[in-house]
Design a protein around this motif. Sequence first.
Motif, PDB file in Angstrom:
ATOM      1  N   VAL A 116     118.397  30.628 -40.378  1.00  0.00           N
ATOM      2  CA  VAL A 116     117.420  30.181 -41.426  1.00  0.00           C
ATOM      3  C   VAL A 116     117.994  29.017 -42.127  1.00  0.00           C
ATOM      4  CG1 VAL A 116     115.960  30.717 -43.258  1.00  0.00           C
ATOM      5  CG2 VAL A 116     116.132  32.571 -41.416  1.00  0.00           C
ATOM      6  N   ILE A 117     117.294  27.972 -42.392  1.00  0.00           N
ATOM      7  CA  ILE A 117     118.110  27.018 -43.266  1.00  0.00           C
ATOM      8  C   ILE A 117     117.683  27.237 -44.911  1.00  0.00           C
ATOM      9  CG2 ILE A 117     117.947  24.392 -43.911  1.00  0.00           C
ATOM     10  CD1 ILE A 117     117.352  23.846 -41.088  1.00  0.00           C
ATOM     11  N   ASP A 118     118.829  27.190 -45.562  1.00  0.00           N
ATOM     12  CA  ASP A 118     118.669  27.449 -46.919  1.00  0.00           C
ATOM     13  C   ASP A 118     119.313  26.173 -47.922  1.00  0.00           C
ATOM     14  OD1 ASP A 118     117.623  30.011 -46.943  1.00  0.00           O
ATOM     15  OD2 ASP A 118     119.717  31.083 -46.883  1.00  0.00           O
ATOM     16  N   PHE A 119     118.760  25.977 -48.958  1.00  0.00           N
ATOM     17  CA  PHE A 119     119.268  24.942 -49.611  1.00  0.00           C
ATOM     18  C   PHE A 119     118.909  24.820 -51.018  1.00  0.00           C
ATOM     19  CE2 PHE A 119     114.911  24.020 -48.315  1.00  0.00           C
ATOM     20  CZ  PHE A 119     114.170  23.616 -49.451  1.00  0.00           C
ATOM     21  N   LEU A 120     118.320  25.813 -51.599  1.00  0.00           N
ATOM     22  CA  LEU A 120     118.217  25.909 -53.064  1.00  0.00           C
ATOM     23  C   LEU A 120     119.257  26.700 -53.805  1.00  0.00           C
ATOM     24  CD1 LEU A 120     114.174  26.335 -52.969  1.00  0.00           C
ATOM     25  CD2 LEU A 120     115.424  24.080 -53.416  1.00  0.00           C
ATOM     26  N   ASP A 121     119.996  26.090 -54.475  1.00  0.00           N
ATOM     27  CA  ASP A 121     121.244  26.601 -55.114  1.00  0.00           C
ATOM     28  C   ASP A 121     121.292  26.708 -56.542  1.00  0.00           C
ATOM     29  OD1 ASP A 121     123.782  27.707 -55.650  1.00  0.00           O
ATOM     30  OD2 ASP A 121     124.762  25.592 -55.206  1.00  0.00           O
ATOM     31  N   VAL A 122     120.891  27.963 -57.124  1.00  0.00           N
ATOM     32  CA  VAL A 122     120.608  28.235 -58.508  1.00  0.00           C
ATOM     33  C   VAL A 122     122.080  28.782 -59.192  1.00  0.00           C
ATOM     34  CG1 VAL A 122     119.289  29.293 -60.374  1.00  0.00           C
ATOM     35  CG2 VAL A 122     118.199  28.291 -58.429  1.00  0.00           C
ATOM     36  N   TYR A 123     122.488  28.431 -60.110  1.00  0.00           N
ATOM     37  CA  TYR A 123     123.686  29.022 -60.458  1.00  0.00           C
ATOM     38  C   TYR A 123     123.871  28.627 -62.111  1.00  0.00           C
ATOM     39  CZ  TYR A 123     125.464  24.019 -60.524  1.00  0.00           C
ATOM     40  OH  TYR A 123     125.644  22.766 -61.047  1.00  0.00           O
ATOM     41  N   TRP A 124     124.890  29.545 -62.661  1.00  0.00           N
ATOM     42  CA  TRP A 124     125.289  29.357 -64.155  1.00  0.00           C
ATOM     43  C   TRP A 124     126.906  29.455 -64.117  1.00  0.00           C
ATOM     44  CZ3 TRP A 124     123.379  27.840 -68.445  1.00  0.00           C
ATOM     45  CH2 TRP A 124     123.783  28.219 -69.516  1.00  0.00           C
ATOM     46  N   LYS A 125     127.386  28.187 -64.565  1.00  0.00           N
ATOM     47  CA  LYS A 125     128.776  27.969 -64.673  1.00  0.00           C
ATOM     48  C   LYS A 125     129.328  28.233 -63.088  1.00  0.00           C
ATOM     49  CE  LYS A 125     129.035  28.814 -69.282  1.00  0.00           C
ATOM     50  NZ  LYS A 125     129.676  29.144 -70.372  1.00  0.00           N
ATOM     51  N   THR A 126     129.930  29.333 -62.801  1.00  0.00           N
ATOM     52  CA  THR A 126     130.513  29.662 -61.518  1.00  0.00           C
ATOM     53  C   THR A 126     129.878  30.743 -60.892  1.00  0.00           C
ATOM     54  OG1 THR A 126     132.205  31.137 -62.472  1.00  0.00           O
ATOM     55  CG2 THR A 126     133.051  28.776 -62.271  1.00  0.00           C
ATOM     56  N   HIS A 127     128.843  31.136 -61.497  1.00  0.00           N
ATOM     57  CA  HIS A 127     128.178  32.414 -60.668  1.00  0.00           C
ATOM     58  C   HIS A 127     126.983  31.856 -60.001  1.00  0.00           C
ATOM     59  CE1 HIS A 127     130.637  35.002 -63.249  1.00  0.00           C
ATOM     60  NE2 HIS A 127     130.330  34.110 -64.109  1.00  0.00           N
ATOM     61  N   HIS A 128     126.701  31.822 -58.749  1.00  0.00           N
ATOM     62  CA  HIS A 128     125.622  31.168 -57.938  1.00  0.00           C
ATOM     63  C   HIS A 128     124.773  32.468 -57.499  1.00  0.00           C
ATOM     64  CE1 HIS A 128     126.846  27.080 -57.157  1.00  0.00           C
ATOM     65  NE2 HIS A 128     128.104  27.534 -57.833  1.00  0.00           N
ATOM     66  N   TRP A 129     123.720  32.268 -57.646  1.00  0.00           N
ATOM     67  CA  TRP A 129     122.645  33.140 -56.779  1.00  0.00           C
ATOM     68  C   TRP A 129     122.772  32.824 -55.363  1.00  0.00           C
ATOM     69  CZ3 TRP A 129     119.946  37.278 -58.177  1.00  0.00           C
ATOM     70  CH2 TRP A 129     118.937  37.584 -57.461  1.00  0.00           C
ATOM     71  N   PRO A 130     122.581  33.614 -54.389  1.00  0.00           N
ATOM     72  CA  PRO A 130     122.599  33.344 -53.149  1.00  0.00           C
ATOM     73  C   PRO A 130     121.347  32.186 -52.729  1.00  0.00           C
ATOM     74  CG  PRO A 130     122.650  35.635 -53.067  1.00  0.00           C
ATOM     75  CD  PRO A 130     122.350  34.987 -54.630  1.00  0.00           C
ATOM     76  N   ALA A 131     121.829  31.090 -52.038  1.00  0.00           N
ATOM     77  CA  ALA A 131     121.025  30.308 -51.611  1.00  0.00           C
ATOM     78  C   ALA A 131     119.725  30.600 -50.931  1.00  0.00           C
ATOM     79  CB  ALA A 131     121.604  28.819 -50.845  1.00  0.00           C
ATOM     80  N   PHE A 132     118.591  29.719 -51.152  1.00  0.00           N
ATOM     81  CA  PHE A 132     117.434  30.132 -50.588  1.00  0.00           C
ATOM     82  C   PHE A 132     116.451  29.134 -50.198  1.00  0.00           C
ATOM     83  CE2 PHE A 132     117.068  30.136 -55.287  1.00  0.00           C
ATOM     84  CZ  PHE A 132     115.832  29.673 -55.473  1.00  0.00           C
ATOM     85  N   ASN A 133     115.204  29.171 -49.740  1.00  0.00           N
ATOM     86  CA  ASN A 133     114.487  28.014 -49.378  1.00  0.00           C
ATOM     87  C   ASN A 133     112.929  28.230 -49.863  1.00  0.00           C
ATOM     88  OD1 ASN A 133     112.960  29.879 -47.445  1.00  0.00           O
ATOM     89  ND2 ASN A 133     114.825  29.571 -46.107  1.00  0.00           N
TER      90      ASN A 133
END
Length: 162
Positions: A116-133
Amino acid sequence: MNRWGVFFIITIVGLVVDQATKLYVDRVMVLHQSIPVIDGLFNFTYLRNRGAAFSFLSDASWRLPFFIGVTLVAAVVIVIALKKMRDDQKLAQVSLAMIFSGAIGNLIDRVRLGEVIDFLDVYWKTHHWPAFNVADSLICVGVALIALDMLKEERRQQATSE
């Protein structure tokens, strides 16, 4: 418009937006490329996910048949649930259409690409939520709305029993 019309429109719009965004990302970005959108909060980051949410089962050799099977079973369950709903359960109908659309959108990727292609990258400082679509978003919002509808239904039943 009846439930099947709403279901069809939401499914088609969701699939078109999901697949169009994935195709666009695949064509204009290089794998692992990241484009800042809102500094410190949100990027477009092109990733591929062979597993489920948070890369679960990404290394399992049987993952593709498993995901295809689970998606097809979920799709059948959604259609049966939609058929059994009352006409006044509009929010639940929309929710099921969103979940269905998201599931089929990711299934298309799995069948076409094996991932699956994922591309939405939500984060706060260095803490990233896993990318999603977009498909993942449709599923999550659909699940949240169906939970809300279940609470409303419970309250409606309590009010009628009093």
